[in-house]
Design a protein around this motif. Structure first.
Motif, PDB file in Angstrom:
ATOM      1  N   LYS A  76       0.304  -1.665  -5.121  1.00 14.07           N
ATOM      2  CA  LYS A  76       0.680  -0.776  -4.020  1.00 14.07           C
ATOM      3  C   LYS A  76       0.386   0.604  -4.373  1.00 14.07           C
ATOM      4  CE  LYS A  76       2.279  -3.836  -1.262  1.00 14.07           C
ATOM      5  NZ  LYS A  76       1.653  -3.963   0.259  1.00 14.07           N
ATOM      6  N   ILE A  77       0.361   1.174  -5.541  1.00 15.76           N
ATOM      7  CA  ILE A  77       0.214   2.483  -5.879  1.00 15.76           C
ATOM      8  C   ILE A  77      -1.163   2.558  -5.601  1.00 15.76           C
ATOM      9  CG2 ILE A  77       0.103   4.135  -7.857  1.00 15.76           C
ATOM     10  CD1 ILE A  77       2.594   2.638  -8.879  1.00 15.76           C
ATOM     11  N   SER A  78      -2.208   1.699  -6.039  1.00 14.74           N
ATOM     12  CA  SER A  78      -3.573   1.956  -5.939  1.00 14.74           C
ATOM     13  C   SER A  78      -3.794   1.928  -4.561  1.00 14.74           C
ATOM     14  CB  SER A  78      -4.394   0.774  -6.474  1.00 14.74           C
ATOM     15  OG  SER A  78      -4.160  -0.489  -5.872  1.00 14.74           O
ATOM     16  N   GLY A  79      -3.193   1.504  -3.547  1.00 15.90           N
ATOM     17  CA  GLY A  79      -3.414   1.512  -2.036  1.00 15.90           C
ATOM     18  C   GLY A  79      -2.913   2.694  -1.377  1.00 15.90           C
ATOM     19  N   LEU A  80      -1.806   3.395  -1.809  1.00 12.75           N
ATOM     20  CA  LEU A  80      -1.415   4.540  -1.283  1.00 12.75           C
ATOM     21  C   LEU A  80      -2.520   5.745  -1.674  1.00 12.75           C
ATOM     22  CD1 LEU A  80       0.538   6.580  -2.825  1.00 12.75           C
ATOM     23  CD2 LEU A  80       2.041   4.785  -2.871  1.00 12.75           C
ATOM     24  N   GLU A  81      -2.943   5.401  -3.041  1.00 13.56           N
ATOM     25  CA  GLU A  81      -3.758   6.728  -3.644  1.00 13.56           C
ATOM     26  C   GLU A  81      -5.207   6.436  -2.859  1.00 13.56           C
ATOM     27  OE1 GLU A  81      -1.292   8.591  -4.968  1.00 13.56           O
ATOM     28  OE2 GLU A  81      -2.703   9.044  -6.666  1.00 13.56           O
ATOM     29  N   MET A  82      -5.474   5.358  -2.629  1.00 11.93           N
ATOM     30  CA  MET A  82      -6.825   5.085  -1.886  1.00 11.93           C
ATOM     31  C   MET A  82      -6.701   5.795  -0.666  1.00 11.93           C
ATOM     32  SD  MET A  82      -8.852   1.665  -2.035  1.00 11.93           S
ATOM     33  CE  MET A  82     -10.388   1.418  -1.129  1.00 11.93           C
ATOM     34  N   CYS A  83      -5.787   5.473   0.136  1.00 16.34           N
ATOM     35  CA  CYS A  83      -5.702   6.250   1.471  1.00 16.34           C
ATOM     36  C   CYS A  83      -5.842   7.533   1.261  1.00 16.34           C
ATOM     37  CB  CYS A  83      -4.234   5.971   2.017  1.00 16.34           C
ATOM     38  SG  CYS A  83      -4.155   4.227   2.455  1.00 16.34           S
ATOM     39  N   LYS A  84      -5.015   8.194   0.351  1.00 13.77           N
ATOM     40  CA  LYS A  84      -5.025   9.737  -0.042  1.00 13.77           C
ATOM     41  C   LYS A  84      -6.442  10.111  -0.347  1.00 13.77           C
ATOM     42  CE  LYS A  84      -3.510  11.159  -3.947  1.00 13.77           C
ATOM     43  NZ  LYS A  84      -2.285  11.635  -4.891  1.00 13.77           N
ATOM     44  N   PHE A  85      -7.323   9.413  -1.204  1.00 13.95           N
ATOM     45  CA  PHE A  85      -8.688   9.727  -1.616  1.00 13.95           C
ATOM     46  C   PHE A  85      -9.613   9.935  -0.377  1.00 13.95           C
ATOM     47  CE2 PHE A  85      -6.702   9.902  -5.376  1.00 13.95           C
ATOM     48  CZ  PHE A  85      -6.786   8.894  -6.325  1.00 13.95           C
ATOM     49  N   TYR A  86      -9.456   8.751   0.747  1.00 16.13           N
ATOM     50  CA  TYR A  86     -10.182   8.708   1.708  1.00 16.13           C
ATOM     51  C   TYR A  86      -9.859  10.086   2.655  1.00 16.13           C
ATOM     52  CZ  TYR A  86     -12.672   4.674   0.811  1.00 16.13           C
ATOM     53  OH  TYR A  86     -13.591   3.584   0.498  1.00 16.13           O
ATOM     54  N   LYS A  87      -8.370  10.330   2.713  1.00 10.94           N
ATOM     55  CA  LYS A  87      -8.266  11.355   3.566  1.00 10.94           C
ATOM     56  C   LYS A  87      -8.751  12.818   2.927  1.00 10.94           C
ATOM     57  CE  LYS A  87      -4.013  11.993   5.569  1.00 10.94           C
ATOM     58  NZ  LYS A  87      -4.087  12.452   6.636  1.00 10.94           N
ATOM     59  N   ARG A  88      -8.518  13.030   1.743  1.00 10.36           N
ATOM     60  CA  ARG A  88      -9.001  14.195   1.101  1.00 10.36           C
ATOM     61  C   ARG A  88     -10.694  14.284   1.156  1.00 10.36           C
ATOM     62  NH1 ARG A  88      -6.142  14.435  -5.017  1.00 10.36           N
ATOM     63  NH2 ARG A  88      -3.970  15.028  -3.912  1.00 10.36           N
ATOM     64  N   GLN A  89     -11.484  13.119   0.998  1.00 10.89           N
ATOM     65  CA  GLN A  89     -12.940  13.069   0.849  1.00 10.89           C
ATOM     66  C   GLN A  89     -13.536  13.285   2.238  1.00 10.89           C
ATOM     67  OE1 GLN A  89     -14.715  10.537  -1.791  1.00 10.89           O
ATOM     68  NE2 GLN A  89     -16.720  10.586  -1.047  1.00 10.89           N
ATOM     69  N   TYR A  90     -13.045  12.507   3.297  1.00 12.69           N
ATOM     70  CA  TYR A  90     -13.637  12.221   4.593  1.00 12.69           C
ATOM     71  C   TYR A  90     -12.932  12.690   5.598  1.00 12.69           C
ATOM     72  CZ  TYR A  90     -16.765   9.039   1.942  1.00 12.69           C
ATOM     73  OH  TYR A  90     -17.431   8.311   0.978  1.00 12.69           O
ATOM     74  N   GLY A  91     -11.697  13.047   5.303  1.00 14.09           N
ATOM     75  CA  GLY A  91     -10.618  13.516   6.692  1.00 14.09           C
ATOM     76  C   GLY A  91     -10.061  12.333   7.290  1.00 14.09           C
ATOM     77  N   ASP A  92     -10.063  11.238   6.710  1.00 14.72           N
ATOM     78  CA  ASP A  92      -9.633  10.086   7.432  1.00 14.72           C
ATOM     79  C   ASP A  92      -8.149  10.205   7.774  1.00 14.72           C
ATOM     80  OD1 ASP A  92     -11.931   8.534   7.668  1.00 14.72           O
ATOM     81  OD2 ASP A  92     -11.905   7.884   5.670  1.00 14.72           O
ATOM     82  N   ASP A  93      -7.827   9.886   8.881  1.00  7.31           N
ATOM     83  CA  ASP A  93      -6.303  10.058   9.213  1.00  7.31           C
ATOM     84  C   ASP A  93      -5.492   8.696   8.603  1.00  7.31           C
ATOM     85  OD1 ASP A  93      -4.147  10.554  12.162  1.00  7.31           O
ATOM     86  OD2 ASP A  93      -3.767  10.523  10.014  1.00  7.31           O
ATOM     87  N   PHE A  94      -5.402   8.508   7.350  1.00  5.92           N
ATOM     88  CA  PHE A  94      -4.790   7.135   6.678  1.00  5.92           C
ATOM     89  C   PHE A  94      -3.394   7.892   6.107  1.00  5.92           C
ATOM     90  CE2 PHE A  94      -8.766   5.554   7.779  1.00  5.92           C
ATOM     91  CZ  PHE A  94      -9.687   5.144   7.067  1.00  5.92           C
ATOM     92  N   ILE A  95      -2.328   7.101   6.398  1.00  7.02           N
ATOM     93  CA  ILE A  95      -1.021   7.360   5.999  1.00  7.02           C
ATOM     94  C   ILE A  95      -0.419   6.353   5.390  1.00  7.02           C
ATOM     95  CG2 ILE A  95      -0.730   9.212   7.602  1.00  7.02           C
ATOM     96  CD1 ILE A  95       1.194   7.402   9.324  1.00  7.02           C
TER      97      ILE A  95
END
Ligand code: NDP
Ligand code: F7E
Length: 314
Positions: free
Chosen positions: A142-161
């Motif tokens: 679960k930690i890897s999933g929430l961190e992955m969402c954060k990385f896609y938001k940071r790198q690509y600006g994806d609206d993943f929460i």
């Protein structure tokens, strides 16, 4: 921004959480909601997930599909909890980016927090200490999933929460005692003991751990609220901010079911983490609070059990 005609894919749409989110979305006028059963689409299969996204091109995704279970399932099959959940998450989150999904809500769990986190647990307690061993595989996933969402938001600006719900219960819960959480387990055990006139019910551990319980329709309302109103990088706790001991919970469920016998505590079974009360300051600050209190929720869940679980009418 969500539109009422957006195509919304709810992964895990028949589960406890997914089915509640589908009900809530439809009650709010979102009519274009789609799902696939596990048999129709195994989310651990990357090629199948890419084919699905290529064909359906959803606008919004809720990731409520996961390998989920109570303390015993987590404690005895950690490899599957790690593998299946990380595979599902990698496949779905990466496809949400690859196919330009405009909003993704990832569901974690409060088991991600350190065993001895400050109580109530604020969102920034994440990764500040050792995890609870009985569900560390699930927590790491679960930690890897929430961190992955954060990385896609940071790198690509994806609206993943991401949201981190507390223990949930209600319609379509898992009543299979080999994998269920404590709430459905107690409902089933007390019900069957009442129907069979059994002198006692066996529960696990010492009864002293503290837990927080949120009715799943409240949880679904909070998820749709976040989809409509939140785009922050940090995950958001979802809970009631109230806790009971497992012993107090047993007394509440026993009273609702109407069972008169004794409770035997099997101390050979693990207690798990001593407490995991969510700090819901952030969620309340965003404008959402829960509605269903514990006793009412147990009554609703028990009614659903009697109406829907086969042979519950024994
Ligand atoms: N229940 C709780 O107390 C809490 C749950 N959560 C989170 O909420 C989410 C949903 O949990 P919950 O609704 O309780 O779980 P359920 O087991 O009720 O639902 C999970 C759903 O995911 C599906 N699924 C599992 N594996 C796969 C797969 N490989 N491919 C496709 N579908 C799959 C299941 O289908 P099938 O049954 O057919 O396998 C099921 O419909 C999870 O992320 C969980 O971590 C968070 C905190 C507390
Ligand atoms: C949602 C969250 O929930 C899970 O963690 P958990 O809260 O420890 O899981 P649980 O609900 O199974 O147990 C809660 C407490 O209750 C006690 N207990 C008594 N009697 C029964 C009993 O009969 N069954 C069960 N399951 N527990 C019992 C049990 O011994 C424990 O002390 C994670 O695995 C993970 O899934 C996660 O993220």
């Amino acid at each position: 921004m969500l539109n009422k005609n957006d195509k919304i894919y709810v992964a895990g749409h028949r589960g406890l959480v997914g089915s509640a989110i589908v009900r809530n979305l439809k009650s709010k006028g979102y009519e274009n909601v789609i799902g696939r059963t596990h048999k129709e689409l195994d989310l651990t299969n990357q090629a199948a997930v890419r084919d699905f996204f290529e064909t359906e091109k959803p606008d919004v995704v809720v990731l409520a599909a996961a390998k989920v279970g109570g303390i015993n399932a987590n404690n005895t099959t950690p490899a599957e909890f790690a593998y299946e959940n990380m595979q599902i998450q990698c496949n779905v989150i990466e496809c949400c980016h690859r196919y330009h999904v405009k909003k993704l809500l990832f569901l974690g769990s409060t088991c991600i927090y350190p065993r001895m986190a400050p109580q109530p647990i604020p969102e920034d307690a994440l990764l500040t200490g050792p995890l609870e061993t009985t569900n560390e595989a699930y927590a790491i996933a679960k930690i890897s999933g929430l961190e992955m969402c954060k990385f896609y938001k940071r790198q690509y600006g994806d609206d993943f929460i991401s949201c981190m719900p507390t223990n949930l219960y209600g319609p379509h819960d898992n009543y299979d005692l080999s994998g269920s959480h404590v709430m459905p387990a107690m409902i089933r055990k007390f019900h069957e003991a009442k129907v069979n006139d059994a002198p006692s019910v066996e529960l696990w551990g010492t009864g002293t751990p503290l837990r927080e319980f949120l009715y799943v329709d409240d949880m679904a309302d909070a998820c749709v609220f976040l989809l409509e109103n939140y785009s922050g990088e940090q995950h958001v706790n979802i809970g009631t901010g109230k806790e009971v001991t497992i012993r107090q919970l047993a007394e509440t469920v026993k009273e609702v079911v109407g069972y008169q016998g004794d409770i035997i505590w099997n101390k050979d079974m693990p207690d798990g983490t001593p407490r995991k009360l969510t700090d819901v300051t952030k969620l309340h600050g965003l404008g959402w609070t829960h509605k269903v209190e514990l006793k009412e929720g147990v009554e609703l869940a028990y009614q659903w059990f009697k109406d829907n679980v086969e042979n519950a009418r024994m």
